[in-house]
Design an enzyme around this catalytic site. Structure first.
Site, short mmCIF file in Angstrom:
data_model
loop_
_atom_site.label_atom_id
_atom_site.label_comp_id
_atom_site.label_asym_id
_atom_site.label_seq_id
_atom_site.Cartn_x
_atom_site.Cartn_y
_atom_site.Cartn_z
N GLY A 1 -9.06 3.05 -6.99
CA GLY A 1 -8.30 2.37 -8.04
C GLY A 1 -8.40 2.96 -9.43
O GLY A 1 -8.25 2.25 -10.42
N THR A 2 -8.59 4.29 -9.52
CA THR A 2 -8.63 4.88 -10.87
C THR A 2 -7.25 4.82 -11.52
O THR A 2 -7.16 4.68 -12.75
CB THR A 2 -9.15 6.33 -10.86
OG1 THR A 2 -8.24 7.16 -10.14
CG2 THR A 2 -10.54 6.42 -10.26
N ASN A 3 -6.20 4.91 -10.74
CA ASN A 3 -4.86 4.76 -11.33
C ASN A 3 -4.60 3.33 -11.76
O ASN A 3 -3.95 3.09 -12.79
CB ASN A 3 -3.78 5.25 -10.35
CG ASN A 3 -3.65 6.76 -10.38
OD1 ASN A 3 -3.16 7.33 -11.35
ND2 ASN A 3 -4.13 7.41 -9.34
N MET B 1 -2.19 3.51 0.57
CA MET B 1 -2.06 4.48 1.66
C MET B 1 -1.32 3.91 2.86
O MET B 1 -1.76 4.03 4.00
CB MET B 1 -3.45 4.97 2.07
CG MET B 1 -4.22 5.63 0.94
SD MET B 1 -3.31 6.98 0.17
CE MET B 1 -4.54 7.60 -0.97
N ILE C 1 2.79 3.58 4.37
CA ILE C 1 4.20 3.90 4.15
C ILE C 1 5.01 2.63 4.42
O ILE C 1 4.90 2.02 5.49
CB ILE C 1 4.65 5.08 5.05
CG1 ILE C 1 3.93 6.36 4.59
CG2 ILE C 1 6.18 5.27 4.97
CD1 ILE C 1 4.24 7.59 5.41
N LEU C 2 5.77 2.21 3.42
CA LEU C 2 6.53 0.96 3.54
C LEU C 2 7.84 1.22 4.29
O LEU C 2 8.47 2.26 4.11
CB LEU C 2 6.82 0.39 2.15
CG LEU C 2 5.56 -0.05 1.37
CD1 LEU C 2 5.89 -0.28 -0.10
CD2 LEU C 2 4.93 -1.29 1.99
N ASN D 1 5.80 4.92 -7.27
CA ASN D 1 4.63 5.53 -6.63
C ASN D 1 4.14 6.72 -7.44
O ASN D 1 4.94 7.42 -8.07
CB ASN D 1 5.00 6.01 -5.21
CG ASN D 1 3.83 6.62 -4.47
OD1 ASN D 1 2.73 6.06 -4.44
ND2 ASN D 1 4.04 7.79 -3.88
N HIS E 1 2.21 10.30 -6.92
CA HIS E 1 1.85 11.25 -5.87
C HIS E 1 1.18 12.47 -6.52
O HIS E 1 1.69 12.99 -7.52
CB HIS E 1 3.10 11.68 -5.08
CG HIS E 1 2.77 12.61 -3.97
ND1 HIS E 1 2.25 12.17 -2.78
CD2 HIS E 1 2.84 13.96 -3.90
CE1 HIS E 1 2.02 13.22 -2.01
NE2 HIS E 1 2.37 14.32 -2.65
C1 GAR Z 1 -4.44 9.39 -6.22
O1 GAR Z 1 -4.68 10.75 -6.39
C2 GAR Z 1 -3.00 9.15 -5.82
O2 GAR Z 1 -2.09 9.99 -6.46
C3 GAR Z 1 -3.07 9.44 -4.35
O3 GAR Z 1 -4.29 8.89 -3.93
C4 GAR Z 1 -5.22 8.85 -5.01
C5 GAR Z 1 -5.69 7.42 -5.22
O4 GAR Z 1 -6.72 7.34 -6.16
N1 GAR Z 1 -1.92 8.89 -3.67
C6 GAR Z 1 -1.35 9.48 -2.63
O5 GAR Z 1 -1.76 10.49 -2.11
C7 GAR Z 1 -0.11 8.76 -2.10
N2 GAR Z 1 0.63 9.62 -1.23
P1 GAR Z 1 -7.07 5.98 -6.92
O6 GAR Z 1 -7.31 4.90 -5.86
O7 GAR Z 1 -8.35 6.31 -7.66
O8 GAR Z 1 -5.94 5.64 -7.85
#
Ligand code: GAR
Length: 196
Positions: free
Chosen positions: A12-14, A91, A93-94, A108, A110
Site C-alpha cells: 500500500g505505498t501507493n 492484483m 484483473i476485473l 490503475n 502500472h
Molecule cells: C506497485 O509498483 C504497482 O504499480 C504495482 O504493484 C506495486 C504495488 O505496491 N501494480 C501492478 O503491477 C499492477 N499491474 P504498493 O502496494 O506498495 O502500492
C-alpha cells in the site's frame, strides 16, 4: 467533492501516497472514503486505519464465482456512493462486467511505460524483471483508465525513470515508485476528480 475508493492487495505505498496527497492538498477535488483489500493481511489496511479511512476485506475464496466476488465489491462501492475507483497495487484483473459499470472511473497505476511490459502476468516485481532482462535503458510508470483489456485503457499520465548499471528488480521497483508512481498517481487522481 468526489468520493474515492482505493482497491489494494499488498503493502500500500501507493495508497500512502494518495493519503498524503489528500492531506497536503494535492488531491483537493476528492476524498478517500473507502479502502478495499482482497487480502486480509495487506499492510495497506493498516495505512488506511491509521488515516481514519473505512476499510473492507473481500476474499475471493468466500465466493463461488468471479461474479459473486466482484458483486460484493460493487455493493460496497454503491453503498458508499463511490465516484472514482483507484487500483493501487490491486492484483486482480476485473471482468468486463465490472469495468463497463464504471467507464473512465477506474484508474490503475502500472510500473512500466505502457505498452511495454504490461498485460496479463505483468505485475509487481515481474514487470521490473522483464524490463531488466530485455535490457531497456528507460522504464517508468503509467496511470491509465481501466477497461476490459488488461492495462489497455486510455493513458492519463506517464513518467520515465532511468535504469542504472547494477539494478536489481527490487532496486528498480523502489526507484520507479519514488520517482514516478507516488508522484503521478495522486496528480492523475486529482485531474480525474476535478474534471468529473
Ligand atoms: C506497485 O509498483 C504497482 O504499480 C504495482 O504493484 C506495486 C504495488 O505496491 N501494480 C501492478 O503491477 C499492477 N499491474 P504498493 O502496494 O506498495 O502500492
Amino acid at each position: 467533492m468526489k468520493n474515492i475508493a482505493v482497491l489494494v492487495s499488498g503493502g500500500g505505498t501507493n495508497l500512502q501516497a494518495l493519503l498524503d496527497a489528500e492531506k497536503s492538498g494535492i488531491i483537493k477535488s476528492g476524498k478517500i472514503s473507502l479502502v478495499i483489500s482482497n487480502k486480509a493481511d495487506a499492510y495497506a489496511l493498516e495505512r488506511a486505519k491509521n488515516a481514519g479511512v473505512e476499510t473492507a476485506v473481500v476474499l475471493k475464496k468466500n465466493y463461488e464465482s468471479r461474479e459473486g466476488f466482484e458483486g460484493a465489491i460493487i455493493d460496497l462501492l454503491t453503498k458508499k456512493k463511490i465516484d472514482i475507483i483507484v487500483l493501487a497495487g490491486f492484483m486482480v484483473i476485473l471482468s468486463e462486467n465490472f469495468t463497463k459499470k464504471y467507464p473512465e472511473r477506474i484508474i490503475n497505476v502500472h510500473p512500466s511505460l505502457i505498452p511495454s511490459f504490461c498485460g496479463e502476468g505483468f505485475y509487481g516485481l515481474h514487470v521490473h524483471e522483464a524490463a531488466l532482462s530485455y535490457g531497456v535503458k528507460v522504464t517508468g510508470a503509467t496511470v491509465h483508465f481501466v477497461n476490459e483489456i488488461p492495462d489497455g485503457g486510455k493513458i492519463i499520465m506517464q513518467k520515465a525513470v532511468e535504469i542504472k548499471e547494477g539494478d536489481t528488480p527490487e532496486i528498480l521497483q523502489k526507484r520507479v515508485m519514488e520517482e514516478a508512481e507516488w508522484k503521478i498517481l495522486p496528480m492523475a487522481v486529482e485531474k480525474v476528480a476535478s474534471e468529473l
